[in-house]
Design an enzyme around this catalytic site. Structure first.
Site, PDB file in Angstrom:
ATOM      1  N   GLY A 276       0.806  -1.216   0.000  1.00  0.00           N
ATOM      2  CA  GLY A 276       0.000   0.000   0.000  1.00  0.00           C
ATOM      3  C   GLY A 276       0.837   1.263   0.000  1.00  0.00           C
TER       4      GLY A 276
ATOM      5  CG  ASN B 276       3.018  -3.439   6.211  1.00  0.00           C
ATOM      6  OD1 ASN B 276       2.881  -2.284   5.834  1.00  0.00           O
ATOM      7  ND2 ASN B 276       2.445  -4.462   5.606  1.00  0.00           N
TER       8      ASN B 276
ATOM      9  CG  ASN C 256       0.631  -7.625   5.255  1.00  0.00           C
ATOM     10  OD1 ASN C 256       0.784  -6.418   5.367  1.00  0.00           O
ATOM     11  ND2 ASN C 256      -0.565  -8.156   5.095  1.00  0.00           N
TER      12      ASN C 256
ATOM     13  CB  SER D 109     -12.634   4.331  15.210  1.00  0.00           C
ATOM     14  OG  SER D 109     -12.545   3.082  15.871  1.00  0.00           O
TER      15      SER D 109
ATOM     16  NE  ARG E  18       0.899   3.239   5.009  1.00  0.00           N
ATOM     17  CZ  ARG E  18       0.852   1.910   4.849  1.00  0.00           C
ATOM     18  NH1 ARG E  18       1.299   1.109   5.798  1.00  0.00           N
ATOM     19  NH2 ARG E  18       0.377   1.374   3.753  1.00  0.00           N
TER      20      ARG E  18
ATOM     21  CG  HIS F 224      -5.238  -6.569   3.447  1.00  0.00           C
ATOM     22  ND1 HIS F 224      -5.368  -7.836   2.929  1.00  0.00           N
ATOM     23  CD2 HIS F 224      -4.126  -6.033   2.864  1.00  0.00           C
ATOM     24  CE1 HIS F 224      -4.388  -8.065   2.069  1.00  0.00           C
ATOM     25  NE2 HIS F 224      -3.618  -6.999   2.021  1.00  0.00           N
ATOM     26  CD1 TRP F 225      -2.600  -4.017   6.692  1.00  0.00           C
ATOM     27  CD2 TRP F 225      -3.011  -2.174   7.882  1.00  0.00           C
ATOM     28  NE1 TRP F 225      -2.082  -2.962   5.993  1.00  0.00           N
ATOM     29  CE2 TRP F 225      -2.319  -1.812   6.701  1.00  0.00           C
ATOM     30  CE3 TRP F 225      -3.369  -1.184   8.795  1.00  0.00           C
ATOM     31  CZ2 TRP F 225      -1.986  -0.498   6.404  1.00  0.00           C
ATOM     32  CZ3 TRP F 225      -3.047   0.134   8.492  1.00  0.00           C
ATOM     33  CH2 TRP F 225      -2.359   0.468   7.322  1.00  0.00           C
TER      34      TRP F 225
END
Length: 277
Positions: free
Chosen positions: A34, A42, A101, A171, A181, A256-257
């Site tokens: 990403g 990550n 990941n 949240s 990021r 996804h994380w």
């Protein structure tokens, strides 16, 4: 956890930055793709816990973080897989455990198929390289990832919309995380040459079509968030069926994380899997 300055490996003229923490069997953590992604970003909630039992090596893939750029038009994920094997050679590591990941999962699978003797056990977390059974693909999350640098270009609003698709509970996303990021995503090198931009005649390798997957000898743990909106859960069913010694763990209320949203459970699960004789 206070991290020391990253180390640098020169891999065929590509400078790859990496963290090297702890002692014991080698464990390589490979991050996803990403905008603004990096090894530390990550795995910031996992490195300390895992390094108590393992030598944890966390690279910034070329094109991400502090590492040099990935050359345009090179195979995805094959080129990155080659560089990780070169990193193992640089560190004189014959065999390592892997946690991959998303894109990192696809890279791990590619290494396992190309250089099976270099991989001990592997954890694939919402990995790329597969195909869903019934879900529409590519997902909106994948489309956003690939097109992030197109059109109007990167912005805080686009990044926030993208990151929100990565988690079950938006949240939890802090302004600090978004700022970090965005700063990484706005690196002029990355804007000029986005690492996930596919050149003419280059496609993301469909690893699930490779017959070698059905012959992989590795103990494999596949971890998936039930509410993953980037790589849909049913993609894991195909990989679980193909990899002979794979088992699938589905985490509820998780996107996804998994390593970030459910860090404590993730860390305990990974340590249990890797230390189980």
């Amino acid at each position: 956890m206070q991290m020391a300055e990253m180390k640098i490996a020169d891999l065929g003229g590509i400078k790859l930055h990496y963290d090297d923490v702890g002692e014991g069997p080698a464990l390589i953590l490979i991050h996803g793709s990403g905008p603004g992604a990096s090894g530390r970003a990550n795995f910031i909630r996992n490195i300390e816990a895992l390094s108590k039992d393992f030598r944890v090596i966390v690279p910034d893939l070329p094109g991400f973080g502090q590492s040099d750029m990935k050359p345009a038009g090179t195979p995805i994920p094959g080129w990155w897989a080659d560089k990780i094997v070169e990193l193992l050679d640089h560190l004189d590591i014959a065999k390592a455990h892997f946690v991959g990941n998303s894109l990192g999962g696809a890279i791990t699978l590619k290494i396992a198929m190309e250089s099976p003797s270099r991989v001990d056990r592997m954890i694939l977390m919402g990995p790329g390289g597969g195909t869903p059974v019934t879900s529409v693909f590519p997902t909106e999350g994948i489309k956003t990832l690939v097109s992030f640098y197109d059109g109007p270009g990167p912005s805080l609003e686009r990044l926030k919309a993208f990151i929100n698709q990565f988690v079950y509970d938006p949240s939890q996303i802090t302004e600090e995380l978004l700022a970090e990021r965005l700063k990484a995503a706005m690196d002029p090198r990355v804007i000029a040459q986005p690492p996930m931009r596919l050149g003419p005649g280059v496609a993301f390798e469909e690893l699930w079509r490779d017959p070698r997957m059905a012959k992989l000898p590795h103990e494999t743990l596949i971890i998936w968030g039930r509410e993953d909106r980037v790589m849909p859960l049913d993609t894991g069913f195909v990989l679980m069926k193909q990899i002979p010694r794979a088992r699938l763990l589905v985490m509820p209320q998780c996107g996804h994380w998994a390593q970030w949203e459910h860090a404590d459970e993730f860390n305990k699960t990974v340590l249990g899997f890797l230390k189980n004789d």
